[in-house]
Design a protein around this motif. Structure first.
Motif, PDB file in Angstrom:
ATOM      1  N   ARG A  10       0.831  -1.201   0.000  1.00 11.52           N
ATOM      2  CA  ARG A  10       0.000   0.000   0.000  1.00 11.52           C
ATOM      3  C   ARG A  10       0.871   1.259   0.000  1.00 11.52           C
ATOM      4  O   ARG A  10       2.087   1.195   0.139  1.00 11.52           O
ATOM      5  CB  ARG A  10      -0.933  -0.004   1.207  1.00 11.52           C
ATOM      6  CG  ARG A  10      -0.250   0.124   2.562  1.00 11.52           C
ATOM      7  CD  ARG A  10      -1.314   0.259   3.653  1.00 11.52           C
ATOM      8  NE  ARG A  10      -0.746   0.586   4.946  1.00 11.52           N
ATOM      9  CZ  ARG A  10      -0.485  -0.278   5.899  1.00 11.52           C
ATOM     10  NH1 ARG A  10      -0.730  -1.567   5.695  1.00 11.52           N
ATOM     11  NH2 ARG A  10       0.023   0.117   7.053  1.00 11.52           N
ATOM     12  N   GLY A  11       0.192   2.394  -0.153  1.00 15.76           N
ATOM     13  CA  GLY A  11       0.888   3.679  -0.134  1.00 15.76           C
ATOM     14  C   GLY A  11       1.878   3.790  -1.287  1.00 15.76           C
ATOM     15  O   GLY A  11       1.622   3.329  -2.402  1.00 15.76           O
ATOM     16  N   LEU A  12       3.037   4.399  -1.010  1.00 21.32           N
ATOM     17  CA  LEU A  12       4.024   4.604  -2.061  1.00 21.32           C
ATOM     18  C   LEU A  12       4.715   3.307  -2.474  1.00 21.32           C
ATOM     19  O   LEU A  12       5.384   3.255  -3.508  1.00 21.32           O
ATOM     20  CB  LEU A  12       5.066   5.621  -1.597  1.00 21.32           C
ATOM     21  CG  LEU A  12       4.536   7.019  -1.321  1.00 21.32           C
ATOM     22  CD1 LEU A  12       5.658   7.942  -0.872  1.00 21.32           C
ATOM     23  CD2 LEU A  12       3.843   7.595  -2.542  1.00 21.32           C
ATOM     24  N   PHE A  13       4.565   2.235  -1.658  1.00 23.02           N
ATOM     25  CA  PHE A  13       5.120   0.936  -2.017  1.00 23.02           C
ATOM     26  C   PHE A  13       4.184   0.143  -2.932  1.00 23.02           C
ATOM     27  O   PHE A  13       4.606  -0.832  -3.556  1.00 23.02           O
ATOM     28  CB  PHE A  13       5.377   0.090  -0.760  1.00 23.02           C
ATOM     29  CG  PHE A  13       6.519   0.565   0.077  1.00 23.02           C
ATOM     30  CD1 PHE A  13       7.792   0.052  -0.095  1.00 23.02           C
ATOM     31  CD2 PHE A  13       6.329   1.520   1.064  1.00 23.02           C
ATOM     32  CE1 PHE A  13       8.855   0.475   0.684  1.00 23.02           C
ATOM     33  CE2 PHE A  13       7.376   1.958   1.853  1.00 23.02           C
ATOM     34  CZ  PHE A  13       8.641   1.437   1.667  1.00 23.02           C
ATOM     35  N   ALA A  14       2.914   0.498  -2.980  1.00 23.90           N
ATOM     36  CA  ALA A  14       1.919  -0.313  -3.685  1.00 23.90           C
ATOM     37  C   ALA A  14       2.312  -0.528  -5.136  1.00 23.90           C
ATOM     38  O   ALA A  14       2.705   0.418  -5.831  1.00 23.90           O
ATOM     39  CB  ALA A  14       0.558   0.357  -3.605  1.00 23.90           C
TER      40      ALA A  14
END
Length: 461
Positions: A10-14
């Motif tokens: 999720r987030g910027l890793f998604a």
């Protein structure tokens, strides 16, 4: 969604769910005419995860994100998965086939380099690199014309004097690590098997004009993983000695000098070089972790990673440590022309300490880059260039303005997330005006997930 609690999903890793091709991208500022080539960065971007809750960032299928610059224009942006067999099947494409090591096949997700005219996606742990074409399409696994004895490595160094490629390869199945040298003909010309106990993780190494440095540290193979949260098969082994190996470039395994050091882990050295005063000292700048991958943790445990200077004294048989910066940093780089040689400047990603980009359920989760740091290692000073507090700053790659220009005469390139657009920019900074306005921002149409390492691939060398 399954695995929504996993910070790597999720987030910027998604991960992004599809490949993108875009032409004639919008630019704020002016792209220097001298930049004629491609900036390419690698990183994990899984397509289909059997158990999202157990997925670890390091295990995601590799995706290349590339931007073609020419004549002051951003001609194209492409994102492409590396077509391992499994990835080709997921995409409904024909399997490319090719050589394997221990029947392992993985879409390399860690680095990218050009060597002997070939663009290679790199990964560690025993899998082969994959070759890519100029448009980032996969050619197939690459074994250096049948001369590569096993896997390669995530990090390689091309000696600026000889143009030969050096690396230290490791594999969970080996009781040794391999020092490898590839000649400019693209074939492995030198192999040294160096026995080590416990199957340690050696993510990177250091190279000087006369020596190879090996980081034998207390992170070792354990197929049980960390046991809590995202699964990763390497763990911290308390009580295991930490040591630095010093191998003469043309030496045998029996010639390695092993020097005891304090327990720690090192993902990324910045550079290493022989001291010029004839004292026989070796200077290394690197990012040091106090502990990593202790039980129940997916990342650092203890103090954040910090830049240090190690002085290796072979005559006295010891290593002296000195903290260069107390701020948390990672992904250090230098001017590629200075690799193995004394250098004045270095660059690193400043890691965010803001609570809103940390993940409470997984203490020690890798921080999301908040800015960049430029170090003047001669003067002992630094400059900081911050971006959005939401993070999303990637590794900065230095591109010299010319073959004979001064060490910091050139540009820094990094992917930076723009929260206002919910997409990513390629930011180009003048290295001599580090805190000034970017020379250019190339506006990509999509978000580039947090990833690992990249390279500038010039059209002419």
């Amino acid at each position: 969604m399954a695995g929504a609690g996993n910070p790597y999903m999720r987030g910027l890793f998604a991960p992004v769910r599809e490949e993108t091709t875009a032409y004639e991208l919008a630019v704020t500022g002016r792209i220097p005419e001298e930049l004629d080539g491609r900036y390419v960065r690698n990183g994990p971007n899984p397509l289909g995860v059997d158990d999202p809750a157990a997925y670890h960032w390091f295990s995601g299928d590799g995706m290349l994100h590339g931007l073609r610059l020419r004549g002051g224009r951003a001609e194209w942006y492409r994102s492409r998965w590396v077509r391992s067999d499994a990835m080709a099947l997921r995409l409904g494409e024909k399997i490319l086939h090719g050589p394997r090591h221990l029947d392992m096949d993985f879409a390399p997700n860690t680095h990218v380099t050009r060597f002997a005219g070939r663009l290679l996606a790199l990964v560690e742990g025993g899998s082969l690199p994959y070759e890519l074409d100029a448009d980032l399409e996969t050619v197939g696994p690459f074994d250096f014309a049948g001369t590569l004895p096993g896997g390669l490595a995530a990090h390689t160094t091309v000696d600026p004097d000889t143009d030969e490629l050096h690396c230290v390869a490791y594999c969970w199945a080996w009781p040794y690590v391999q020092y490898l040298v590839a000649g400019t003909d693209g074939r492995i010309r030198r192999r040294v098997d160096i026995p080590v106990d416990g199957r340690p993780m050696m993510h990177d190494f250091s190279l000087t004009e006369r020596h190879v440095l090996l980081y034998d540290l207390p992170v070792v193979f354990n197929p049980g993983g960390v046991g809590v949260g995202p699964s990763f098969p390497y763990v911290w082994e308390p009580g295991r000695p930490a040591r630095l190996g010093v191998l003469p470039r043309e030496g045998a395994a029996s010639d390695v000098r092993w020097l005891e050091i304090d327990p720690c882990f090192v993902f990324h050295p910045m550079n290493a070089y022989e001291t010029e005063d004839g004292s026989g000292l070796i200077t290394v700048h690197l990012v040091r972790y106090e502990r990593l991958f202790t039980k129940g943790r997916t990342g650092p445990d203890g103090s954040p990673p910090a830049l240090e200077r190690w002085t290796v004294d072979l005559r006295a048989g010891r290593v002296r440590r000195e903290r260069v910066d107390d701020r948390p940093v990672e992904l250090p780089r230098v001017d590629p022309r200075r690799l193995t040689l004394p250098h004045r400047y270095g660059y690193a990603v400043l890691e965010s300490e803001a609570a809103d980009v940390r993940v409470a359920h997984f203490p020690g989760i890798e921080r999301v880059g908040a800015g960049l740091v430029k170090y003047d290692l001669e003067r002992g000073t630094s400059e900081v260039r911050r971006f959005s507090p939401q993070g999303g700053v990637g590794e900065a790659v230095f591109v010299p303005a010319g073959p004979d220009t001064a060490e910091d005469d050139g540009w820094l390139m990094a992917y930076v997330f723009d929260p206002d657009r919910d997409a990513t920019d390629l930011v180009i900074l003048d290295a001599r005006d580090f805190t000034g306005e970017p020379v250019a921002r190339v506006h990509l149409p999509v978000r580039v997930p947090v990833g690992f390492h990249g390279a500038w691939i010039p059209d002419r060398e």
